[in-house]
Design a protein around this motif. Sequence first.
Motif, PDB file in Angstrom:
ATOM      1  N   ALA A 212       0.794  -1.221   0.000  1.00  0.00           N
ATOM      2  CA  ALA A 212       0.000   0.000   0.000  1.00  0.00           C
ATOM      3  C   ALA A 212       0.834   1.283   0.000  1.00  0.00           C
ATOM      4  CB  ALA A 212      -0.911   0.007   1.228  1.00  0.00           C
ATOM      5  N   ASP A 234      -4.482  -4.417  -1.642  1.00  0.00           N
ATOM      6  CA  ASP A 234      -3.740  -3.408  -0.890  1.00  0.00           C
ATOM      7  C   ASP A 234      -3.046  -2.408  -1.819  1.00  0.00           C
ATOM      8  OD1 ASP A 234      -4.434  -4.460   1.595  1.00  0.00           O
ATOM      9  OD2 ASP A 234      -2.699  -5.811   1.639  1.00  0.00           O
ATOM     10  N   ASP A 237      -5.184   1.123  -4.310  1.00  0.00           N
ATOM     11  CA  ASP A 237      -5.417   2.543  -4.059  1.00  0.00           C
ATOM     12  C   ASP A 237      -4.297   3.427  -4.591  1.00  0.00           C
ATOM     13  OD1 ASP A 237      -7.838   2.060  -2.871  1.00  0.00           O
ATOM     14  OD2 ASP A 237      -7.083   2.166  -0.820  1.00  0.00           O
ATOM     15  N   THR A 238      -3.095   2.890  -4.713  1.00  0.00           N
ATOM     16  CA  THR A 238      -1.975   3.685  -5.222  1.00  0.00           C
ATOM     17  C   THR A 238      -1.652   3.353  -6.679  1.00  0.00           C
ATOM     18  OG1 THR A 238      -0.498   2.062  -4.173  1.00  0.00           O
ATOM     19  CG2 THR A 238      -0.864   4.140  -3.006  1.00  0.00           C
TER      20      THR A 238
END
Length: 478
Positions: A212, A234, A237-238
């Motif tokens: 993450a 995980d 989101d990035t």
Amino acid sequence: MRDYLKFYINGEWKTPDNASTLEVINPADESVAGRISMGTSDHVDQAANAASQAFNSYYQYSRQQRVELLQEICTQYKARMNDMTDAIIEEMGAPRWLASSSQALSGYGHFKTNIEILNDYAFNRQQGDAMIIKEPIGVCGLITPWNWPINQISCKLAPALATGCTVVWKPSEIAPFSAQVLMEILDSAGVPDGVVNMLHGYGPEVGAAISAHPLIQMVSFTGSTRAGVAVAKDAADTVKRVTQELGGKSPNIILDDLDETTFAKAVAGGMKSMTVNSGQNCNAPSRMLVPAERLQEAVAAAKAAAESIQVGHPNSEDRVMGPVISAVQWDKIQDLIQAGIDEGATLVAGGTGKPDGLDQGYYVKPTVFANVHSDMRIAREEIFGPVLSIMSYTDDAEAIRLANDTPYGLSGYVSGADTERLREVVSRLRAGMIHVNGAPMDRTAPFGGYKQSGNGREKGLEGFDEFLETKSVLGIKS
């Protein structure tokens, strides 16, 4: 006893603040072999910041500078080969013959191979009016497994360093000793501060934090499909690149055109390959598909092969099969062997319990089941142990259907006499690697799978490419 209580961050061995410790168990005798510190997300943050700062200078290293670094790593690695072998024996119970000739040597081989690729790689090319440039992706999070600990880190770390990337690395907490030796090798070789950072920890905490972290641009993960799904979530989101080498349930098709001797040899070879590394191989040929009219022939050959395998302590001078990695793994294998019995498969060799005379250690009997159907657990779940399931088919079409009837697609194996028939069967198998007539692994060929066996590739040119971004420059010609 080995006490490895420091992490390697920003070029220094540091005792981590607020870290718990974990005992590492020797699977050969269940003794405590050492201790490691267990990190947290705060330690990942320290490592990621160090790697990010180091990237600003390391990515500007010339090709020749990176070649020289990899060459020095090889020099230092060769000097520590015996130390690496001993660490692998102690942490995972690999027999000495396997730990030295395959496990430890594989790491050295990956670094040598990536020197060759780096020397010849075309980072720039002209395409029409555009200049296409390949550049390092940035900070890479490497999460590696216990079953081939040095092979799996080296086939990630070598191309990462060769391409100009920096690294945050979490080895398996179950088999951490070889990671310590490798990190000492890298330090001795003069890897610049912050370029490689290593810390231990559990997957749900440290692995998740690596996946993450916003400063990490790529995660390369090897492990179970279940854990791979968690890594991908995980990382989402990035929007970082994620490459995964996950589970397998690989088919081994034995065609009906082999003569009696060659057929028996193919069956025996398939069974014996299930005992290499105690069956703890993601690409193990665990489902053997044989012609229905030759089923008894196959059963006899597999039984003889299984019963010829000597199970013993990994320090034995004989070519033995050692233990599996842990009590958890041993229990899982026992559960699946019992499930095979309960679901009606025919137990041909082996079975539950430990081999005679091996009460201490996580030893498993080489096991063969026949009359296995595709809805049984032993035909569908990755056992990760020395357990072979024999299934029968009536024609090539059914063999291919059964082979592809799995959520996995890592490897496939085919043995036969007719080359054109082999080509046809191979073309219809949905797997990333196919071994024909017992062909061995090739360190320069890409390794990876279809479906739930993962995405991306390791090794060779394709593995090198995973660590690069592509930039198109318009208006300037080379």
